[in-house]
Write a protein that holds these residues in place. Structure first.
Motif, mmCIF file in Angstrom:
data_model
loop_
_atom_site.group_PDB
_atom_site.id
_atom_site.type_symbol
_atom_site.label_atom_id
_atom_site.label_comp_id
_atom_site.label_asym_id
_atom_site.label_seq_id
_atom_site.Cartn_x
_atom_site.Cartn_y
_atom_site.Cartn_z
ATOM 1 N N ILE A 1 0.834 -1.206 0.000
ATOM 2 C CA ILE A 1 0.000 0.000 0.000
ATOM 3 C C ILE A 1 0.867 1.253 0.000
ATOM 4 O O ILE A 1 0.604 2.220 -0.743
ATOM 5 N N LEU A 2 1.920 1.289 0.818
ATOM 6 C CA LEU A 2 2.800 2.459 0.869
ATOM 7 C C LEU A 2 3.489 2.691 -0.469
ATOM 8 O O LEU A 2 3.616 3.842 -0.921
ATOM 9 N N ASN A 3 3.935 1.615 -1.125
ATOM 10 C CA ASN A 3 4.563 1.768 -2.442
ATOM 11 C C ASN A 3 3.554 2.280 -3.467
ATOM 12 O O ASN A 3 3.891 3.122 -4.322
ATOM 13 N N GLY A 4 2.311 1.773 -3.402
ATOM 14 C CA GLY A 4 1.286 2.247 -4.337
ATOM 15 C C GLY A 4 1.011 3.726 -4.143
ATOM 16 O O GLY A 4 0.906 4.489 -5.120
ATOM 17 N N ILE A 5 0.890 4.164 -2.887
ATOM 18 C CA ILE A 5 0.646 5.588 -2.610
ATOM 19 C C ILE A 5 1.823 6.432 -3.092
ATOM 20 O O ILE A 5 1.643 7.523 -3.687
ATOM 21 N N TRP A 6 3.031 5.942 -2.857
ATOM 22 C CA TRP A 6 4.227 6.685 -3.269
ATOM 23 C C TRP A 6 4.291 6.827 -4.800
ATOM 24 O O TRP A 6 4.536 7.914 -5.327
ATOM 25 N N PHE A 7 4.033 5.758 -5.537
ATOM 26 C CA PHE A 7 4.093 5.806 -6.998
ATOM 27 C C PHE A 7 3.018 6.747 -7.557
ATOM 28 O O PHE A 7 3.273 7.552 -8.473
ATOM 29 N N ILE A 8 1.808 6.628 -7.018
ATOM 30 C CA ILE A 8 0.717 7.489 -7.502
ATOM 31 C C ILE A 8 1.032 8.951 -7.241
ATOM 32 O O ILE A 8 0.834 9.829 -8.110
ATOM 33 N N THR A 9 1.539 9.262 -6.052
ATOM 34 C CA THR A 9 1.871 10.651 -5.716
ATOM 35 C C THR A 9 2.989 11.162 -6.606
ATOM 36 O O THR A 9 2.932 12.306 -7.127
ATOM 37 N N TRP A 10 4.030 10.356 -6.803
ATOM 38 C CA TRP A 10 5.177 10.767 -7.629
ATOM 39 C C TRP A 10 4.736 11.045 -9.075
ATOM 40 O O TRP A 10 5.084 12.065 -9.659
ATOM 41 N N ILE A 11 3.964 10.124 -9.650
ATOM 42 C CA ILE A 11 3.524 10.285 -11.043
ATOM 43 C C ILE A 11 2.569 11.480 -11.176
ATOM 44 O O ILE A 11 2.637 12.240 -12.151
ATOM 45 N N SER A 12 1.709 11.638 -10.181
ATOM 46 C CA SER A 12 0.766 12.766 -10.226
ATOM 47 C C SER A 12 1.505 14.094 -10.188
ATOM 48 O O SER A 12 1.171 15.043 -10.934
ATOM 49 N N LEU A 13 2.498 14.228 -9.336
ATOM 50 C CA LEU A 13 3.240 15.485 -9.227
ATOM 51 C C LEU A 13 4.019 15.814 -10.497
ATOM 52 O O LEU A 13 4.360 16.986 -10.747
ATOM 53 N N ASN A 14 4.322 14.787 -11.299
ATOM 54 C CA ASN A 14 5.136 15.025 -12.491
ATOM 55 C C ASN A 14 4.344 14.962 -13.803
ATOM 56 O O ASN A 14 4.927 15.120 -14.885
ATOM 57 N N THR A 15 3.036 14.744 -13.734
ATOM 58 C CA THR A 15 2.232 14.685 -14.962
ATOM 59 C C THR A 15 1.079 15.683 -14.961
ATOM 60 O O THR A 15 0.701 16.204 -16.024
ATOM 61 N N LEU A 16 0.498 15.964 -13.818
ATOM 62 C CA LEU A 16 -0.637 16.885 -13.754
ATOM 63 C C LEU A 16 -0.155 18.324 -13.936
ATOM 64 O O LEU A 16 0.992 18.662 -13.587
ATOM 65 N N PRO A 17 -1.043 19.187 -14.441
ATOM 66 C CA PRO A 17 -0.632 20.589 -14.695
ATOM 67 C C PRO A 17 -0.188 21.343 -13.452
ATOM 68 O O PRO A 17 0.698 22.194 -13.508
ATOM 69 N N PHE A 18 -0.797 21.008 -12.305
ATOM 70 C CA PHE A 18 -0.445 21.754 -11.083
ATOM 71 C C PHE A 18 0.776 21.145 -10.388
ATOM 72 O O PHE A 18 1.167 21.587 -9.313
ATOM 73 N N GLY A 19 1.376 20.105 -10.977
ATOM 74 C CA GLY A 19 2.524 19.454 -10.363
ATOM 75 C C GLY A 19 3.795 20.285 -10.487
ATOM 76 O O GLY A 19 3.874 21.253 -11.266
ATOM 77 N N VAL A 20 4.824 19.862 -9.723
ATOM 78 C CA VAL A 20 6.099 20.605 -9.709
ATOM 79 C C VAL A 20 7.004 20.161 -10.847
ATOM 80 O O VAL A 20 8.014 20.816 -11.134
ATOM 81 N N GLN A 21 6.702 19.045 -11.484
ATOM 82 C CA GLN A 21 7.454 18.565 -12.648
ATOM 83 C C GLN A 21 8.960 18.413 -12.372
ATOM 84 O O GLN A 21 9.796 18.833 -13.169
ATOM 85 N N PHE A 22 9.328 17.808 -11.216
ATOM 86 C CA PHE A 22 10.757 17.638 -10.907
ATOM 87 C C PHE A 22 11.331 16.371 -11.541
ATOM 88 O O PHE A 22 12.552 16.208 -11.615
ATOM 89 N N ASP A 23 10.467 15.428 -12.000
ATOM 90 C CA ASP A 23 10.936 14.210 -12.665
ATOM 91 C C ASP A 23 9.954 13.871 -13.791
ATOM 92 O O ASP A 23 9.122 12.961 -13.668
ATOM 93 N N PRO A 24 10.027 14.588 -14.887
ATOM 94 C CA PRO A 24 9.046 14.399 -15.964
ATOM 95 C C PRO A 24 9.152 13.011 -16.597
ATOM 96 O O PRO A 24 10.135 12.294 -16.403
ATOM 97 N N PHE A 25 8.102 12.683 -17.369
ATOM 98 C CA PHE A 25 8.068 11.418 -18.082
ATOM 99 C C PHE A 25 9.305 11.308 -18.973
ATOM 100 O O PHE A 25 9.709 12.316 -19.597
#
Length: 278
Positions: free
Chosen positions: A178-202
């Motif tokens: 569960i912790l890994n799933g939350i971490w992956f979702i948060t990381w991908i969301s921050l780097n793909t959504l428009p309001f994200g910080v984009q520190f590790d883009p696709f």
């Protein structure tokens, strides 16, 4: 045959006896000579006398339920043994065999009473001999009891190995997933959504590297834990093998006792028949 009074001079229990007392005691004490390898008595034999080594060496040993020989002590010149069975009128608890050509003095209960009457302090020497054998028996018992696999593995566990076991256990739990799933979702969301910080883009190169390192370290911890479990399984298998051997030998020992009882009974019946016929 009776022994010579001079043979009692070097014996600790008879040190304070005068010449007359030694002569009186020598008339009732028997002397027995043994060849190298000759058995004086075996475990289970009736015990009605104690022995004092006059010359040579006598080995006292028992066999555990796994059939292994356990040497209790090697009696040398002046040492006393066999007093336990004589005192409680029980069977011999050990086997005595001469390692070399030996001479022993044989004292039965009456001889011992005569010795104590003439020298009461001799009882202290017997108690000292008994306490010495008891200490050795306690040490053998402490070191030869059946092992506990968990306690034995715990003795060889270091803090690093405990940490490896905990990490291996935690990495296989639902909480870790569960912790890994939350971490992956948060990381991908921050780097793909428009309001994200984009520190590790696709294509998420930093995340890929972190996950790869995580997999490497987790696999190492899992392998360490598996090695410890394999060692524990090996110890458990050895213990189960020892238990099986002990059970098998104990059953064989019971059969031997039964056969011995049967032989003794038949011998007594035959003796009674002869007496009746007379």
């Amino acid at each position: 045959m009776p022994c010579l009074p001079d043979l009692l001079v070097g014996i600790k229990m008879c040190e304070l006896l005068d010449e007359d007392d030694r002569e009186a005691l020598a008339r009732v004490i028997d002397e027995e000579k043994l060849l190298a390898g000759q058995t004086l008595f075996q475990a289970g034999d009736p015990g009605d006398s104690l022995f004092i080594v006059q010359a040579g060496e006598i080995e006292l040993f028992i066999k555990d339920t796994a059939g292994q020989k356990i040497v209790l002590t090697i009696a040398g010149q002046g040492d006393m043994f066999g007093e336990l069975a004589m005192l409680d009128a029980g069977p011999r608890t050990a086997t005595a065999i001469a390692l070399t050509e030996s001479e022993v003095l044989v004292l039965d209960r009456g001889d011992l009473i005569l010795l104590f009457q003439r020298r009461p302090d001799a009882a202290l020497d017997m108690l000292a001999a008994l306490s010495g054998l008891t200490r050795k028996a306690d040490e053998l018992l402490r070191t030869r009891v059946a092992r506990n696999v968990n306690e034995e593995m715990e003795e060889h566990t270091t803090p690093l190995l405990r940490i490896a076991d905990w990490i291996a256990w935690f990495s296989g739990s639902m909480m870790f997933l569960i912790l890994n799933g939350i971490w992956f979702i948060t990381w991908i969301s921050l780097n793909t959504l428009p309001f994200g910080v984009q520190f590790d883009p696709f294509p998420f190169g930093l995340l890929t590297m972190i996950v790869s390192l995580e997999a490497i370290f987790l696999s190492c911890f899992v392998l360490i834990s598996q090695n410890r479990q394999a060692q524990k399984d090996k110890v458990r298998a050895d213990i189960e093998y020892e238990v099986n051997i002990k059970a098998e030998l104990e059953i064989a020992h019971l059969h031997e006792k039964t056969d011995r009882i049967y032989e003794n009974m038949m011998a007594r019946f035959e003796k009674l028949d002869k007496q009746t016929a007379r």
